[in-house]
Scaffold this motif. Structure first.
Motif, short mmCIF file in Angstrom:
data_model
loop_
_atom_site.label_atom_id
_atom_site.label_comp_id
_atom_site.label_asym_id
_atom_site.label_seq_id
_atom_site.Cartn_x
_atom_site.Cartn_y
_atom_site.Cartn_z
N GLY A 1 20.52 35.40 -30.07
CA GLY A 1 20.34 36.82 -30.32
C GLY A 1 18.95 37.15 -30.82
O GLY A 1 18.19 36.29 -31.26
N VAL A 2 18.63 38.44 -30.74
CA VAL A 2 17.35 38.97 -31.20
C VAL A 2 17.65 40.06 -32.23
O VAL A 2 18.51 40.91 -32.00
CB VAL A 2 16.56 39.56 -30.01
CG1 VAL A 2 15.29 40.22 -30.47
CG2 VAL A 2 16.29 38.49 -28.97
N MET A 3 16.94 40.05 -33.34
CA MET A 3 17.10 41.09 -34.35
C MET A 3 16.18 42.25 -33.99
O MET A 3 14.98 42.06 -33.76
CB MET A 3 16.73 40.54 -35.72
CG MET A 3 17.15 41.42 -36.87
SD MET A 3 18.92 41.51 -37.16
CE MET A 3 19.27 39.90 -37.81
N ASP A 4 16.74 43.46 -33.90
CA ASP A 4 15.91 44.60 -33.56
C ASP A 4 15.30 45.20 -34.83
O ASP A 4 15.65 44.80 -35.94
CB ASP A 4 16.69 45.62 -32.72
CG ASP A 4 17.64 46.51 -33.51
OD1 ASP A 4 17.74 46.38 -34.75
OD2 ASP A 4 18.31 47.35 -32.87
N PRO A 5 14.38 46.16 -34.69
CA PRO A 5 13.73 46.75 -35.86
C PRO A 5 14.70 47.44 -36.83
O PRO A 5 14.37 47.64 -37.99
CB PRO A 5 12.75 47.76 -35.26
CG PRO A 5 12.50 47.29 -33.87
CD PRO A 5 13.79 46.64 -33.44
N ARG A 6 15.88 47.80 -36.37
CA ARG A 6 16.86 48.47 -37.23
C ARG A 6 17.79 47.47 -37.92
O ARG A 6 18.74 47.86 -38.57
CB ARG A 6 17.67 49.47 -36.41
CG ARG A 6 16.77 50.59 -35.88
CD ARG A 6 17.47 51.50 -34.93
NE ARG A 6 18.43 52.33 -35.63
CZ ARG A 6 19.26 53.15 -35.01
NH1 ARG A 6 19.25 53.23 -33.70
NH2 ARG A 6 20.11 53.87 -35.70
N GLY A 7 17.53 46.16 -37.75
CA GLY A 7 18.32 45.14 -38.42
C GLY A 7 19.61 44.79 -37.72
O GLY A 7 20.52 44.23 -38.33
N ARG A 8 19.69 45.07 -36.43
CA ARG A 8 20.89 44.74 -35.66
C ARG A 8 20.62 43.50 -34.83
O ARG A 8 19.54 43.35 -34.25
CB ARG A 8 21.27 45.90 -34.74
CG ARG A 8 21.55 47.18 -35.50
CD ARG A 8 21.80 48.33 -34.59
NE ARG A 8 20.64 48.56 -33.73
CZ ARG A 8 20.48 49.62 -32.97
NH1 ARG A 8 21.40 50.55 -32.93
NH2 ARG A 8 19.41 49.76 -32.23
N LEU A 9 21.60 42.64 -34.76
CA LEU A 9 21.53 41.43 -33.96
C LEU A 9 22.03 41.75 -32.56
O LEU A 9 23.10 42.33 -32.40
CB LEU A 9 22.41 40.37 -34.63
CG LEU A 9 22.36 38.96 -34.14
CD1 LEU A 9 20.93 38.41 -34.13
CD2 LEU A 9 23.24 38.09 -35.04
N ILE A 10 21.23 41.44 -31.54
CA ILE A 10 21.54 41.86 -30.17
C ILE A 10 21.62 40.66 -29.25
O ILE A 10 20.74 39.80 -29.24
CB ILE A 10 20.48 42.85 -29.65
CG1 ILE A 10 20.46 44.09 -30.54
CG2 ILE A 10 20.75 43.20 -28.19
CD1 ILE A 10 19.39 45.08 -30.20
N TYR A 11 22.70 40.65 -28.45
CA TYR A 11 22.91 39.61 -27.43
C TYR A 11 23.06 40.29 -26.09
O TYR A 11 23.93 41.14 -25.92
CB TYR A 11 24.18 38.81 -27.74
CG TYR A 11 24.04 38.01 -28.99
CD1 TYR A 11 24.38 38.57 -30.22
CD2 TYR A 11 23.54 36.73 -28.96
CE1 TYR A 11 24.22 37.84 -31.39
CE2 TYR A 11 23.39 36.00 -30.12
CZ TYR A 11 23.72 36.56 -31.33
OH TYR A 11 23.55 35.84 -32.49
N ASP A 12 22.20 39.92 -25.14
CA ASP A 12 22.31 40.39 -23.76
C ASP A 12 22.77 39.22 -22.93
O ASP A 12 22.19 38.13 -23.01
CB ASP A 12 20.97 40.88 -23.24
CG ASP A 12 20.56 42.21 -23.86
OD1 ASP A 12 19.43 42.28 -24.36
OD2 ASP A 12 21.36 43.15 -23.83
#
Length: 124
Positions: free
Chosen positions: A31-42
């Protein structure tokens, strides 16, 4: 039909450890952490996002969760929001609005309290 699923977590480091491992096991990427502090999985056209609930309360099976649904136009987003509020839904988070990435979004809770969002594609 669906754009993403967002779930809440009280410990993003623990969540990251679990989801990094499980997505890598499926052939995906960490995952990648976005600038808003959310962990994202594509992965294979789908997106899972994990966040601490924005209301400051503890995450539960539904608190922090959002079901995202794709819309083809701003007009469809507005029509969805209007129909939902007319049929027992409750507007929440913000009025329908454009996001910095160019997507147009609206949020509702269904009559059972599940959080939903409809959005157009981002322009970025």
């Amino acid at each position: 039909m669906f754009t993403h699923v967002m779930i809440g977590s009280n410990d993003l480091d623990r969540a990251r450890s679990f989801y990094d491992a499980t997505f890598v096991a499926l052939g995906g990427k960490p995952g990648v952490m976005d600038p808003r502090g959310r962990l994202i999985y594509d992965h294979e056209g789908g997106r899972l996002m994990i966040t601490k609930p924005i209301d400051g309360k503890l995450a539960t099976a539904a608190n922090g969760g959002t079901i995202g649904i794709a819309a083809v136009s701003r007009e469809h987003v507005l029509a969805w929001h209007q129909a939902g509020t007319a049929h027992g839904g409750t507007a929440n988070e913000s009025p329908p609005t454009e996001r910095p990435n160019g997507s147009f979004v609206a949020y509702l809770r269904d009559p059972d309290g599940n959080k939903l969002t409809v959005r157009t594609q981002a322009t970025e």
